[in-house]
Scaffold this motif. Structure first.
Motif, PDB file in Angstrom:
ATOM      1  N   ALA A 118       0.842  -1.201   0.000  1.00  0.00           N
ATOM      2  CA  ALA A 118       0.000   0.000   0.000  1.00  0.00           C
ATOM      3  C   ALA A 118       0.877   1.250   0.000  1.00  0.00           C
ATOM      4  CB  ALA A 118      -0.931  -0.010   1.213  1.00  0.00           C
ATOM      5  N   VAL A 119       1.922   1.238   0.815  1.00  0.00           N
ATOM      6  CA  VAL A 119       2.866   2.370   0.846  1.00  0.00           C
ATOM      7  C   VAL A 119       3.517   2.535  -0.527  1.00  0.00           C
ATOM      8  CG1 VAL A 119       5.115   3.089   1.778  1.00  0.00           C
ATOM      9  CG2 VAL A 119       3.278   2.335   3.332  1.00  0.00           C
ATOM     10  N   ARG A 120       3.907   1.411  -1.137  1.00  0.00           N
ATOM     11  CA  ARG A 120       4.534   1.449  -2.469  1.00  0.00           C
ATOM     12  C   ARG A 120       3.625   2.131  -3.482  1.00  0.00           C
ATOM     13  NH1 ARG A 120       6.391  -4.260  -4.874  1.00  0.00           N
ATOM     14  NH2 ARG A 120       7.624  -4.184  -2.950  1.00  0.00           N
ATOM     15  N   MET A 121       2.329   1.843  -3.426  1.00  0.00           N
ATOM     16  CA  MET A 121       1.391   2.346  -4.425  1.00  0.00           C
ATOM     17  C   MET A 121       0.795   3.707  -4.067  1.00  0.00           C
ATOM     18  SD  MET A 121       1.781  -0.073  -6.489  1.00  0.00           S
ATOM     19  CE  MET A 121       0.712   0.589  -7.775  1.00  0.00           C
ATOM     20  N   LEU A 122       0.793   4.078  -2.774  1.00  0.00           N
ATOM     21  CA  LEU A 122      -0.001   5.235  -2.358  1.00  0.00           C
ATOM     22  C   LEU A 122       0.795   6.363  -1.692  1.00  0.00           C
ATOM     23  CD1 LEU A 122      -3.102   3.305  -0.922  1.00  0.00           C
ATOM     24  CD2 LEU A 122      -3.027   4.627  -3.066  1.00  0.00           C
ATOM     25  N   ALA A 123       1.893   6.070  -1.007  1.00  0.00           N
ATOM     26  CA  ALA A 123       2.605   7.140  -0.290  1.00  0.00           C
ATOM     27  C   ALA A 123       3.327   8.053  -1.286  1.00  0.00           C
ATOM     28  CB  ALA A 123       3.596   6.542   0.706  1.00  0.00           C
ATOM     29  N   ARG A 124       3.552   9.306  -0.890  1.00  0.00           N
ATOM     30  CA  ARG A 124       4.327  10.225  -1.737  1.00  0.00           C
ATOM     31  C   ARG A 124       5.734   9.653  -1.905  1.00  0.00           C
ATOM     32  NH1 ARG A 124       3.273  13.868   2.133  1.00  0.00           N
ATOM     33  NH2 ARG A 124       5.502  14.323   2.179  1.00  0.00           N
ATOM     34  N   PRO A 125       6.317   9.804  -3.090  1.00  0.00           N
ATOM     35  CA  PRO A 125       7.658   9.246  -3.323  1.00  0.00           C
ATOM     36  C   PRO A 125       8.702   9.784  -2.345  1.00  0.00           C
ATOM     37  CG  PRO A 125       6.671   9.984  -5.388  1.00  0.00           C
ATOM     38  CD  PRO A 125       5.753  10.445  -4.300  1.00  0.00           C
ATOM     39  N   ALA A 145       8.814  -3.585   7.145  1.00  0.00           N
ATOM     40  CA  ALA A 145       8.335  -3.694   5.761  1.00  0.00           C
ATOM     41  C   ALA A 145       8.266  -2.321   5.090  1.00  0.00           C
ATOM     42  CB  ALA A 145       6.957  -4.363   5.744  1.00  0.00           C
ATOM     43  N   VAL A 146       7.823  -1.304   5.830  1.00  0.00           N
ATOM     44  CA  VAL A 146       7.585   0.018   5.220  1.00  0.00           C
ATOM     45  C   VAL A 146       8.895   0.734   4.884  1.00  0.00           C
ATOM     46  CG1 VAL A 146       6.714   2.348   5.720  1.00  0.00           C
ATOM     47  CG2 VAL A 146       5.290   0.336   6.211  1.00  0.00           C
ATOM     48  N   VAL A 147       9.918   0.597   5.733  1.00  0.00           N
ATOM     49  CA  VAL A 147      11.175   1.326   5.475  1.00  0.00           C
ATOM     50  C   VAL A 147      11.835   0.886   4.174  1.00  0.00           C
ATOM     51  CG1 VAL A 147      11.666   1.812   7.915  1.00  0.00           C
ATOM     52  CG2 VAL A 147      12.572  -0.277   6.855  1.00  0.00           C
ATOM     53  N   ARG A 148      11.452  -0.292   3.661  1.00  0.00           N
ATOM     54  CA  ARG A 148      12.029  -0.768   2.397  1.00  0.00           C
ATOM     55  C   ARG A 148      11.391  -0.105   1.190  1.00  0.00           C
ATOM     56  NH1 ARG A 148      14.413  -6.040   3.952  1.00  0.00           N
ATOM     57  NH2 ARG A 148      14.109  -6.047   6.196  1.00  0.00           N
ATOM     58  N   GLU A 149      10.264   0.605   1.405  1.00  0.00           N
ATOM     59  CA  GLU A 149       9.509   1.147   0.275  1.00  0.00           C
ATOM     60  C   GLU A 149       9.736   2.642   0.035  1.00  0.00           C
ATOM     61  OE1 GLU A 149       7.853  -0.845  -1.676  1.00  0.00           O
ATOM     62  OE2 GLU A 149       8.108  -2.620  -0.397  1.00  0.00           O
ATOM     63  N   ARG A 150      10.190   3.366   1.074  1.00  0.00           N
ATOM     64  CA  ARG A 150      10.396   4.813   0.951  1.00  0.00           C
ATOM     65  C   ARG A 150      11.671   5.191   1.701  1.00  0.00           C
ATOM     66  NH1 ARG A 150       7.229   4.228  -2.477  1.00  0.00           N
ATOM     67  NH2 ARG A 150       5.378   5.455  -3.012  1.00  0.00           N
ATOM     68  N   PRO A 151      12.284   6.364   1.390  1.00  0.00           N
ATOM     69  CA  PRO A 151      13.549   6.758   2.026  1.00  0.00           C
ATOM     70  C   PRO A 151      13.330   7.273   3.449  1.00  0.00           C
ATOM     71  CG  PRO A 151      12.801   8.489   0.531  1.00  0.00           C
ATOM     72  CD  PRO A 151      11.819   7.361   0.381  1.00  0.00           C
ATOM     73  N   ILE A 152      12.859   6.362   4.313  1.00  0.00           N
ATOM     74  CA  ILE A 152      12.513   6.750   5.686  1.00  0.00           C
ATOM     75  C   ILE A 152      13.784   7.141   6.461  1.00  0.00           C
ATOM     76  CG2 ILE A 152      11.507   5.954   7.888  1.00  0.00           C
ATOM     77  CD1 ILE A 152       9.455   6.267   5.560  1.00  0.00           C
ATOM     78  N   GLY A 153      13.747   8.334   7.083  1.00  0.00           N
ATOM     79  CA  GLY A 153      14.879   8.797   7.876  1.00  0.00           C
ATOM     80  C   GLY A 153      14.534   8.986   9.334  1.00  0.00           C
ATOM     81  N   ARG A 154      13.231   8.942   9.613  1.00  0.00           N
ATOM     82  CA  ARG A 154      12.803   9.218  10.981  1.00  0.00           C
ATOM     83  C   ARG A 154      11.587   8.355  11.309  1.00  0.00           C
ATOM     84  NH1 ARG A 154      11.380  15.271  13.309  1.00  0.00           N
ATOM     85  NH2 ARG A 154      11.797  14.714  15.471  1.00  0.00           N
ATOM     86  N   ALA A 268     -15.314  -1.714  -5.358  1.00  0.00           N
ATOM     87  CA  ALA A 268     -14.840  -2.796  -6.238  1.00  0.00           C
ATOM     88  C   ALA A 268     -13.536  -2.444  -6.951  1.00  0.00           C
ATOM     89  CB  ALA A 268     -15.926  -3.157  -7.250  1.00  0.00           C
ATOM     90  N   ASP A 269     -13.341  -1.198  -7.304  1.00  0.00           N
ATOM     91  CA  ASP A 269     -12.069  -0.835  -7.949  1.00  0.00           C
ATOM     92  C   ASP A 269     -11.204   0.053  -7.044  1.00  0.00           C
ATOM     93  OD1 ASP A 269     -13.625   1.353  -8.109  1.00  0.00           O
ATOM     94  OD2 ASP A 269     -13.525   1.590 -10.288  1.00  0.00           O
ATOM     95  N   ARG A 270     -11.394  -0.107  -5.746  1.00  0.00           N
ATOM     96  CA  ARG A 270     -10.561   0.623  -4.775  1.00  0.00           C
ATOM     97  C   ARG A 270      -9.763  -0.380  -3.948  1.00  0.00           C
ATOM     98  NH1 ARG A 270     -10.445   5.988  -5.703  1.00  0.00           N
ATOM     99  NH2 ARG A 270     -10.020   6.311  -3.498  1.00  0.00           N
ATOM    100  N   THR A 271      -9.202  -1.373  -4.607  1.00  0.00           N
ATOM    101  CA  THR A 271      -8.510  -2.437  -3.875  1.00  0.00           C
ATOM    102  C   THR A 271      -7.007  -2.385  -4.122  1.00  0.00           C
ATOM    103  OG1 THR A 271      -8.656  -4.021  -5.675  1.00  0.00           O
ATOM    104  CG2 THR A 271     -10.523  -3.942  -4.144  1.00  0.00           C
ATOM    105  N   LEU A 272      -6.274  -3.033  -3.227  1.00  0.00           N
ATOM    106  CA  LEU A 272      -4.826  -3.151  -3.407  1.00  0.00           C
ATOM    107  C   LEU A 272      -4.507  -3.879  -4.705  1.00  0.00           C
ATOM    108  CD1 LEU A 272      -1.951  -2.810  -2.304  1.00  0.00           C
ATOM    109  CD2 LEU A 272      -2.284  -4.922  -0.989  1.00  0.00           C
ATOM    110  N   GLY A 278      -2.994  -1.750 -12.003  1.00  0.00           N
ATOM    111  CA  GLY A 278      -3.164  -0.492 -12.730  1.00  0.00           C
ATOM    112  C   GLY A 278      -4.614  -0.158 -13.022  1.00  0.00           C
ATOM    113  N   ARG A 279      -5.540  -1.034 -12.528  1.00  0.00           N
ATOM    114  CA  ARG A 279      -6.966  -0.788 -12.760  1.00  0.00           C
ATOM    115  C   ARG A 279      -7.456   0.366 -11.896  1.00  0.00           C
ATOM    116  NH1 ARG A 279     -11.690  -3.103 -11.105  1.00  0.00           N
ATOM    117  NH2 ARG A 279     -10.649  -4.310  -9.483  1.00  0.00           N
ATOM    118  N   ALA A 280      -6.878   0.545 -10.724  1.00  0.00           N
ATOM    119  CA  ALA A 280      -7.263   1.646  -9.824  1.00  0.00           C
ATOM    120  C   ALA A 280      -6.227   2.764  -9.918  1.00  0.00           C
ATOM    121  CB  ALA A 280      -7.357   1.152  -8.391  1.00  0.00           C
ATOM    122  N   LYS A 281      -6.697   3.987  -9.767  1.00  0.00           N
ATOM    123  CA  LYS A 281      -5.810   5.159  -9.762  1.00  0.00           C
ATOM    124  C   LYS A 281      -5.206   5.314  -8.363  1.00  0.00           C
ATOM    125  CE  LYS A 281      -6.443   7.191 -13.836  1.00  0.00           C
ATOM    126  NZ  LYS A 281      -6.486   5.775 -14.370  1.00  0.00           N
TER     127      LYS A 281
END
Lengths: 329, 329
Positions: A118-125, A145-154, A268-272, A278-281
């Motif tokens: 979810a973080v990979r698809m939804l969090a700001r880069p 799990a989350v620190v692997r998806e974004r440049p977490i510093g804090r 229905a189209d708001r799923t992970l 790519g079906r959901a924005k």
């Protein structure tokens, strides 16, 4: 019977491997290749001992599977884990048993894996501050799990009590190299990414504490009555779920559904899965607040157990090096 | 993980041992010590591949358990069994896993065991002619279990087709020492004990074919729509069930319940467990027709798997002979 033990999982199965396995499972789910069967809720003779059974079919790996889980708080006095899970896998085509996988530790990873996706698809880069409400055992997996998806510093974490917070700080530092800061809930809620991972029955933050552009993963609600976020916050945000039919009953979304603000069909189209195919924005702009509501579904258990099985199969029965010619004696 | 294989069960677990284990389980059920959790019905990607999950808690042996079963008719073309079952057992107090038991063969025995117990409690003591409608794989287990309960001297079996009937005759003779006679349904129905063990959706006998004093075990109905006996025959007989709540939905009793002739509450003291504890009255006289409707419940699976586990545990880890003093080297 091929058996994967808790030690096998701890020693050889990474959260990265589990995350990729579960990404494949959610893609297959979105492609209509999978099925989730009804969840069973049972109890031991001690009514505080919850026994739950989740079954389904994962078209991604071609397996049927059943996870049998216990939540037994009195086990703590016995020096045994309160959460216990075991998953049994069967071939989709023949029904033949494939493996039994000890899935207590794996369960922590499979839950955190959907958060990571979810973080990979939804969090700001550029998200770099991670807030966490809840510092129990599961929160470690979520952070890892989350620190692997974004440049977490804090990492700013809020604990309800100080009990066990030293062990939490030490374990997060060991896994991520970042020293987490223990803060109040308001400070934690002001981060770029916010993960709520509590057994709460009422909101653990206020709507005004969350800044524009935040992504929230609400991991706690997995039963009727559970709740971590204010309904108004969820209504005002871009909401995504794992499985609409389940989210409206036992997820954070249940409170919106009960108030008549949303139905399973509308999600229905708001799923992970739809995000991954790519079906959901994903988020429309950097100021939108996005929320992922994780209720937990059987294909996570099947995909994670299958990955653990594959890893241990390769370890125990290594394939011969194809570059070396086989010599017949 | 302690694993009991199909070979272990075939080699070391007798139908007598399973019958006694299941008698204890039905006693515990009647004493309110057990629980049956909701049944899950799922499917493989091939919709003819049925996948079912039965869970519960057996207060008799102190275990929680889940049976995962496949019925997969296309397996026959693959040279694999169409019916596959595996049961996983957990300690009721801690939730810790106890064993995984391959339960395909065991499933045949656990189903026949309740038939044997019903015959023990309901058939006339002098019953010596056994009629059987259906000569599939399960019928062998049923006959093997029933002949141990009454002085059976004659077995009259009716097969829908001649397909496989030679193997049936041979196997019944091998197990019981009695040469079964293949007869029409009317002749089979005229016996002292009648066992119906078919996948039928309509009555396989007529009411007028059954003589006063007969005991009937209706083993086939375990799903909505299944039916082996005429409704009028069931209404006119003394009816007993395994679990009232399930019998009125998927058992033979469903057809009486649907017509408004009986409710689950009315059957509360018409159970196999109540017969075994003495709470229910068995047949009132030698001319009454009694019927036992078996729909199949999870405590049968748990008790049978537990007995298989205990037998294999004793074989693999024999206890030292207490009469011989232990010598410390």
């Amino acid at each position: 019977m091929f058996y994967v033990s808790e030690d096998d999982v701890r020693s050889h199965v990474s959260i990265t491997a589990v995350t990729e396995a579960i990404a494949e499972a959610f893609v297959a789910l979105d492609q209509g290749l999978s099925a989730i069967f009804p969840v069973v809720r049972g109890w031991g003779s001690d009514p505080t001992h919850f026994y739950g059974v989740k079954s389904g079919r994962d078209g991604g790996c071609g397996l049927l599977g059943t996870k049998m889980g216990s939540y037994n708080p009195s086990n703590r006095e016995r020096g045994l884990p309160a959460h216990l899970s075991n998953t049994m896998l069967f071939d989709d085509v023949t029904g033949m048993p494939v493996a039994v996988v000890a899935a207590s530790y794996l369960n922590g990873m499979r839950t955190a894996a959907v958060n990571a996706l979810a973080v990979r698809m939804l969090a700001r880069p550029d998200a770099w501050q991670l807030g966490v409400i809840g510092t129990g055992g599961q929160s470690i997996f979520e952070i890892d799990a989350v620190v692997r998806e974004r440049p977490i510093g804090r990492i700013l974490a809020h604990a309800r009590t100080r009990l066990g917070s030293e062990a939490f700080v030490e374990e997060v530092r060991r896994r991520t190299g970042i020293e987490p800061e223990l803060v109040d809930a308001r400070t934690a809620a002001g981060c770029d990414i916010l993960v709520t991972v509590t057994p709460a029955n009422r909101p653990v933050i206020e709507q005004g504490w969350v800044r524009p552009g935040t992504h929230i993963s609400a991991m706690g609600a997995d039963n009727i009555g559970k709740m971590e976020l204010p309904v108004d916050l969820v209504r005002a945000s871009a909401l995504y779920v794992d499985l609409p039919e389940q989210a409206v009953v036992i997820g954070e979304t249940q409170h919106l559904a009960k108030a008549g603000f949303v139905t399973a069909a509308q999600l229905a189209d708001r799923t992970l899965g739809a995000l991954l195919t790519g079906r959901a924005k994903p988020r429309t702009d950097a100021s939108q607040i996005t929320i992922f509501d994780s209720s937990g579904i059987a294909i996570q258990d099947i995909a994670a157990a299958h990955r653990a099985y594959r890893i241990m199969l390769a370890k125990r029965h290594p394939r011969p090096d194809p570059r070396r010619p086989r010599v017949t004696p």
